[in-house]
Design a protein around this motif. Structure first.
Motif, short mmCIF file in Angstrom:
data_model
loop_
_atom_site.label_atom_id
_atom_site.label_comp_id
_atom_site.label_asym_id
_atom_site.label_seq_id
_atom_site.Cartn_x
_atom_site.Cartn_y
_atom_site.Cartn_z
N GLY A 5 -10.22 1.07 -5.50
CA GLY A 5 -10.62 1.54 -4.17
C GLY A 5 -10.71 0.43 -3.14
O GLY A 5 -10.97 0.69 -1.98
N ARG A 6 -10.49 -0.81 -3.52
CA ARG A 6 -10.60 -1.93 -2.58
C ARG A 6 -9.33 -2.06 -1.75
O ARG A 6 -8.23 -1.81 -2.21
CB ARG A 6 -10.85 -3.24 -3.32
N LEU A 7 -9.50 -2.50 -0.51
CA LEU A 7 -8.37 -2.74 0.36
C LEU A 7 -7.90 -4.18 0.23
O LEU A 7 -8.70 -5.09 0.11
CB LEU A 7 -8.75 -2.48 1.82
N ASP A 8 -6.60 -4.35 0.28
CA ASP A 8 -6.02 -5.68 0.32
C ASP A 8 -5.82 -6.00 1.80
O ASP A 8 -5.00 -5.40 2.47
CB ASP A 8 -4.69 -5.71 -0.43
N VAL A 9 -6.58 -6.97 2.35
CA VAL A 9 -6.50 -7.26 3.77
C VAL A 9 -5.12 -7.78 4.18
O VAL A 9 -4.76 -7.75 5.35
CB VAL A 9 -7.59 -8.25 4.21
N ASN A 10 -4.33 -8.25 3.24
CA ASN A 10 -2.98 -8.72 3.54
C ASN A 10 -1.94 -7.58 3.47
O ASN A 10 -0.81 -7.77 3.91
CB ASN A 10 -2.57 -9.84 2.58
N ASP A 11 -2.32 -6.46 2.88
CA ASP A 11 -1.40 -5.32 2.78
C ASP A 11 -2.20 -4.03 2.85
O ASP A 11 -2.50 -3.40 1.84
CB ASP A 11 -0.60 -5.39 1.47
N LEU A 12 -2.55 -3.61 4.08
CA LEU A 12 -3.40 -2.43 4.26
C LEU A 12 -2.69 -1.13 3.90
O LEU A 12 -3.32 -0.11 3.72
CB LEU A 12 -3.91 -2.37 5.70
N THR A 13 -1.36 -1.18 3.78
CA THR A 13 -0.63 0.04 3.43
C THR A 13 -0.36 0.13 1.94
O THR A 13 0.32 1.05 1.49
CB THR A 13 0.72 0.09 4.19
N MET A 14 -0.88 -0.78 1.16
CA MET A 14 -0.65 -0.78 -0.28
C MET A 14 -1.03 0.57 -0.88
O MET A 14 -2.12 1.08 -0.64
CB MET A 14 -1.47 -1.89 -0.94
N THR A 17 2.78 5.69 1.02
CA THR A 17 4.19 5.77 1.35
C THR A 17 4.37 6.67 2.57
O THR A 17 3.64 7.65 2.74
CB THR A 17 5.01 6.37 0.18
N GLY A 18 5.32 6.29 3.41
CA GLY A 18 5.64 7.10 4.57
C GLY A 18 6.79 8.04 4.23
O GLY A 18 7.78 7.61 3.66
N VAL A 19 6.64 9.30 4.56
CA VAL A 19 7.67 10.28 4.25
C VAL A 19 7.95 11.08 5.52
O VAL A 19 7.03 11.58 6.15
CB VAL A 19 7.21 11.24 3.13
N MET A 20 9.23 11.17 5.87
CA MET A 20 9.63 12.03 6.99
C MET A 20 10.19 13.32 6.43
O MET A 20 11.02 13.29 5.53
CB MET A 20 10.68 11.34 7.86
N ARG A 21 9.72 14.43 6.93
CA ARG A 21 10.23 15.72 6.51
C ARG A 21 10.64 16.49 7.75
O ARG A 21 9.91 16.55 8.72
CB ARG A 21 9.16 16.51 5.76
N TRP A 22 11.83 17.06 7.70
CA TRP A 22 12.31 17.88 8.81
C TRP A 22 11.82 19.31 8.61
O TRP A 22 11.85 19.84 7.51
CB TRP A 22 13.83 17.86 8.86
N ASN A 23 11.37 19.93 9.70
CA ASN A 23 11.03 21.34 9.64
C ASN A 23 12.31 22.14 9.48
O ASN A 23 13.35 21.77 10.02
CB ASN A 23 10.32 21.78 10.92
N VAL A 24 12.21 23.25 8.77
CA VAL A 24 13.37 24.13 8.64
C VAL A 24 13.69 24.70 10.02
O VAL A 24 12.80 24.89 10.86
CB VAL A 24 13.13 25.25 7.60
#
Length: 60
Positions: A5-14, A17-24
């Motif tokens: 549960g700890r944050l890595d201050v050098n990698d806050l996005t660890m 994942t970013g996911v793009m989804r198109w609407n139908v």
């Protein structure tokens, strides 16, 4: 809080994942009114689309 549960201050996005989804297409909302001034006119747009299609990169 555990180690997981700890944050890595050098990698806050660890761990995220970013996911793009198109609407139908059925769920698209399309306005029939012009909402902003067009950047180019219709003739220029059509000419650009025709050029892209001739080079194999058009939408149609």
């Amino acid at each position: 809080m555990g180690v997981a549960g700890r944050l890595d201050v050098n990698d806050l996005t660890m761990g995220h994942t970013g996911v793009m989804r198109w609407n139908v297409r059925d769920k698209w909302v399309v306005s029939k009114d012009i909402t902003h001034e067009p950047l180019i006119d219709d003739a220029t747009f059509k000419q650009a689309q025709a050029t892209l299609q001739r080079h194999g990169r058009g939408t149609g």
